[in-house]
Design an enzyme around this catalytic site. Sequence first.
Site, PDB file in Angstrom:
ATOM      1  N   GLU A  53      -6.311  -5.856   3.729  1.00 26.30           N
ATOM      2  CA  GLU A  53      -6.367  -7.103   2.934  1.00 26.30           C
ATOM      3  C   GLU A  53      -7.563  -7.112   1.988  1.00 26.30           C
ATOM      4  O   GLU A  53      -8.249  -8.114   1.839  1.00 26.30           O
ATOM      5  CB  GLU A  53      -6.459  -8.316   3.864  1.00 26.30           C
ATOM      6  N   GLY A  54      -7.796  -5.956   1.351  1.00 31.31           N
ATOM      7  CA  GLY A  54      -8.966  -5.783   0.500  1.00 31.31           C
ATOM      8  C   GLY A  54     -10.117  -5.362   1.381  1.00 31.31           C
ATOM      9  O   GLY A  54     -10.517  -6.098   2.296  1.00 31.31           O
ATOM     10  N   THR A  55     -10.634  -4.152   1.135  1.00 37.53           N
ATOM     11  CA  THR A  55     -11.757  -3.688   1.959  1.00 37.53           C
ATOM     12  C   THR A  55     -12.974  -4.585   1.687  1.00 37.53           C
ATOM     13  O   THR A  55     -13.031  -5.299   0.678  1.00 37.53           O
ATOM     14  CB  THR A  55     -12.142  -2.230   1.630  1.00 37.53           C
ATOM     15  N   THR A  82       0.833  -1.213   0.000  1.00 35.67           N
ATOM     16  CA  THR A  82       0.000   0.000   0.000  1.00 35.67           C
ATOM     17  C   THR A  82       0.865   1.259   0.000  1.00 35.67           C
ATOM     18  O   THR A  82       1.871   1.335   0.692  1.00 35.67           O
ATOM     19  CB  THR A  82      -0.883   0.009   1.274  1.00 35.67           C
ATOM     20  N   SER A  85      -6.617   0.685  -2.374  1.00 33.35           N
ATOM     21  CA  SER A  85      -7.367  -0.393  -3.032  1.00 33.35           C
ATOM     22  C   SER A  85      -6.883  -0.653  -4.459  1.00 33.35           C
ATOM     23  O   SER A  85      -7.231  -1.678  -5.037  1.00 33.35           O
ATOM     24  CB  SER A  85      -8.865  -0.038  -3.062  1.00 33.35           C
ATOM     25  N   ARG A 141     -24.739 -11.419  35.376  1.00 35.68           N
ATOM     26  CA  ARG A 141     -25.228 -10.073  35.687  1.00 35.68           C
ATOM     27  C   ARG A 141     -26.743 -10.131  35.961  1.00 35.68           C
ATOM     28  O   ARG A 141     -27.528 -10.482  35.071  1.00 35.68           O
ATOM     29  CB  ARG A 141     -24.941  -9.151  34.498  1.00 35.68           C
TER      30      ARG A 141
END
Length: 420
Positions: A399-401, A160, A166, A304
């Site tokens: 790692e690729g959107t 990048t 991208s 809880r």
Amino acid sequence: DLEGPFPLRMAASTDTETFLASPQLRAREGDLFNIDAALTEEERAVRDSVRAFVDEKVLPIIGQCYVDGRFPRELIPALGEQGYLGANLPEAYGCAGLNNVMYGLINQELERGDSGIRSFASVQSSLVMYPIYAFGSEAQKQHWLPLLAKGQRIGCFGLTEPDYGSNPAGMITRARQQADGTWILNGAKMWITNGSMAHVAVVWAKTDDADTEEGTSIRGFLVPTDAKGFKAKDQKGKLSLRASDTSELVFDNVHLPADAILPNSGGLKSPLMCLTQARYGISWGVLGAAIACYEEALSYGKNRVMFGKPIAGFQIQQQRLADMVTEIVKGQLLSLHLGRMKDAGTYTPQQVSMAKRNNVNIATDIAREARRLLGAVGILAEYGAMRHMANLESVYTYEGTHDVHSLIIGQAVTGLGAFK
Ligand code: FAD
């Protein structure tokens, strides 16, 4: 300790009777479909060993590392000694020689600790060791792989750039070959995991190539980080992956020997092949983050008490938990099938895109829902949900959107490219 923040894990078993006899125990593990039975004994043993490592070494320190913005480097020798680095590469190069399902399970368990720990291991394994293994000379493999496997050397992967995320094909980093065969490297890379602590950077750069239409190619280079003209600058101000080293790399007339090039790399397909390896591991890894969040939410919900009963006894919270566990099971089935296809040599990058995209997306949703179930304590670093939620936003983008994987799947089903 069934009441503790991290519930007891069931010992590995293929025994269906034991499984049916203990549905509640299984439910806590999120393994309602007895996926354990689809794993071999060796696969479960590897998974359990990483589990124990993460329980013992990672979980006690990771919340503070995150707050401090510090990657726990002290874990690196142990990660190497345990064989978790480059685990699916051959023993001949000092690696563990495991199958791809075991490699995936290692990622799952490491990311149950933190996405930063898994990112370190993914980069070292899939983005540094894999390209040296796939595109390197025999001398490069013999020299680097055993050192990287042991964690005695650390690597990073520079693809990048500030203006090319991208669309890495547009990169401007350039390696020019001199008359004596040596190279001069100029350019910059951005958002590089392990960048400031690496001994070696796998850098992708354009080179002159008379054989291509554009007159250029993209080749990989092994760049020593102590070379003159190489600088790494920490990326400050991150609100995600804080327990991870992220840097900008600058190359100012870095002089490299002739044999710095990865001789069998060529074209954008080479770094994309590395990304396919890493994305496969991520598809497993994020399930670990999801499991951590689910287990935390389940345990908290059962303990809880509000309006006189445990909040896990209210229908709305059960819907949350039911959605979480269902998506984890679906994601595991996807990654397991993908891993079996990878081992058989039949998987495709499009299938990897589908698994990465789906599993990151569901893990992000699960982390957010877990944080909400926890109420106010869900914003504390003492609990994992918000840390995982913030981490997974990086994993959604790197790692690729998510969008880029939508386009890859879209192209696979329509035959029409929509990238530009
Ligand atoms: P851009 O490409 O600018 O995208 C911005 C937005 O536009 C996104 O929503 C994207 O989906 C969308 N978009 C882009 N193109 C299209 C299109 N054609 N159609 C529709 N939408 C589109 N890189 C490395 O090389 N090595 C590393 O080790 C590494 N580690 C990283 C660690 C972290 C913590 C992070 C956050 C990133 C890391 N990266 C690394 C970089 C990462 O791979 C990039 O951030 C990613 O590829 C996206 O690039 P970008 O951030 O420039 O976004």
